[in-house]
Design an enzyme around this catalytic site. Structure first.
Site, PDB file in Angstrom:
ATOM      1  N   HIS A   7       0.841  -1.209   0.000  1.00  0.00           N
ATOM      2  CA  HIS A   7       0.000   0.000   0.000  1.00  0.00           C
ATOM      3  C   HIS A   7       0.879   1.264   0.000  1.00  0.00           C
ATOM      4  O   HIS A   7       0.572   2.232  -0.691  1.00  0.00           O
ATOM      5  CB  HIS A   7      -0.878   0.048   1.255  1.00  0.00           C
ATOM      6  CG  HIS A   7      -1.856  -1.066   1.368  1.00  0.00           C
ATOM      7  ND1 HIS A   7      -1.742  -2.049   2.310  1.00  0.00           N
ATOM      8  CD2 HIS A   7      -2.969  -1.352   0.658  1.00  0.00           C
ATOM      9  CE1 HIS A   7      -2.747  -2.901   2.186  1.00  0.00           C
ATOM     10  NE2 HIS A   7      -3.502  -2.510   1.191  1.00  0.00           N
TER      11      HIS A   7
ATOM     12  N   SER B  74       0.823  -8.727   1.683  1.00  0.00           N
ATOM     13  CA  SER B  74      -0.643  -8.789   1.736  1.00  0.00           C
ATOM     14  C   SER B  74      -1.082  -8.601   3.178  1.00  0.00           C
ATOM     15  O   SER B  74      -0.390  -9.054   4.104  1.00  0.00           O
ATOM     16  CB  SER B  74      -1.109 -10.167   1.243  1.00  0.00           C
ATOM     17  OG  SER B  74      -2.442 -10.413   1.646  1.00  0.00           O
TER      18      SER B  74
ATOM     19  N   ARG C 173      -3.320 -10.139   4.518  1.00  0.00           N
ATOM     20  CA  ARG C 173      -3.657 -11.464   5.044  1.00  0.00           C
ATOM     21  C   ARG C 173      -2.429 -12.201   5.592  1.00  0.00           C
ATOM     22  O   ARG C 173      -2.589 -13.156   6.339  1.00  0.00           O
ATOM     23  CB  ARG C 173      -4.325 -12.313   3.961  1.00  0.00           C
ATOM     24  CG  ARG C 173      -5.718 -11.844   3.618  1.00  0.00           C
ATOM     25  CD  ARG C 173      -6.451 -12.828   2.733  1.00  0.00           C
ATOM     26  NE  ARG C 173      -7.860 -12.528   2.660  1.00  0.00           N
ATOM     27  CZ  ARG C 173      -8.425 -11.712   1.799  1.00  0.00           C
ATOM     28  NH1 ARG C 173      -7.673 -11.100   0.912  1.00  0.00           N
ATOM     29  NH2 ARG C 173      -9.736 -11.505   1.817  1.00  0.00           N
TER      30      ARG C 173
END
Ligand code: PAF
EC number: 6.3.2.1
Length: 278
Positions: free
Chosen positions: A36, A184, A186
């Site tokens: 990000h 990620s 996750r």
């Protein structure tokens, strides 16, 4: 950085920007990581102002458990974004994005026929719902999406154009950990053993580039699946080789100038995706 936690607060914050017509937008679901941040940095380079949204969009989850366990770390996200020079962090409530149920069905041009599409019914329609809603609110000039969600990027490009948005979609490269695992949100849900096993996914798909020289697409898929599944911590859901533009599976290498392998792999219950240009 202004933190706007409602639509009203966001509109006020946007009005306060001196160059609100030169906004770069990074939509996220939070639990921010280096992937990000690379999008935020790309936005900062190209645009006068950077707006980041953090919104865990319920309409793109076809699995209630996944929605419930999705990591939520707004305070840490805000600290990271402030450090990166973000102008506005928009962290709306569900009511701000969906004042009433969103029943819109989008034409995704068939780009959702393979890959994640059939495995996560309604997912990409939910992405289209939230992204168009956010585009309408933020009205950016540029929007930044990661290539890790390669299919999402292609679908966003498609509906942005089809719906006539005057927004340039910028795709940014996959960011990886030192051992190759694609960054990620996750990844934080993996156990220590799963985290040790997970880089095997990238290692194998890199190997597929070599296999491509000697084997057909079908054989490369089989070899990739077998190699990933040989690790007891991992279980492939799918491996496909598609054309990078129309996202259709290849029978022969001559079907595409730009083939891409993409896959989803379980380290149960966590689901990881990755892709590579072959
Ligand atoms: O890629 C994501 O994090 C999400 O799908 C997005 C684009 C923020 C829409 O909710």
């Amino acid at each position: 950085m202004i933190l706007a936690k409602s639509l009203g607060e966001f509109k006020e914050a946007l009005e306060s920007l001196p160059h609100k017509e030169k906004v770069g937008f990074v939509p996220t679901m939070g639990a921010l990581h280096g992937g990000h941040i690379s999008l935020v940095q790309a936005a900062r380079k190209r645009c006068m102002h950077t707006v980041v949204s953090v919104f865990v969009n319920p309409t793109q989850f076809n699995n209630k458990e996944d929605l419930a366990t999705y990591p939520r770390t707004l305070e840490a996200d805000a600290a990271l974004l402030e450090k990166e020079g973000t102008d506005i962090l928009f962290a709306p409530r569900v009511i701000d994005i969906y004042p009433q149920e969103d029943t819109r069905i989008f034409d995704l041009g068939g780009l959702d026929n393979y890959g994640e599409g059939p495995r996560r019914p309604g997912h990409f329609n939910g992405v289209a719902q939230v992204v168009t809603r956010l585009f309408d609110i933020v009205r950016p000039q540029y929007a930044f999406f990661g290539e890790k969600d390669y299919q999402q990027l292609a679908i966003v490009r498609h509906f942005t154009k089809a719906l006539g948005y005057n927004i340039e979609i910028i795709g940014c490269p996959i960011m990886r950990e030192a051992d190759g695992l694609a960054k990620s949100s996750r990844n934080t849900l993996l156990t220590a053993d799963q985290r040790t096993a997970a880089p095997h996914i990238y290692k194998t798909i890199c190997q597929a580039k070599e296999w491509k020289k000697r084997f057909s697409p079908k054989e490369v898929i089989e070899k990739t699946k077998a190699e990933i599944d040989a690790n007891p911590m991992l279980e492939t859901e799918y491996v496909e080789i598609v054309d990078s533009d129309n996202l259709r599976p290849l029978e022969n290498w001559s079907d595409s100038d730009n083939p891409r392998l993409w896959c989803a792999v379980y380290a149960r219950p966590v689901r990881l995706i990755d892709n590579i240009a072959l």
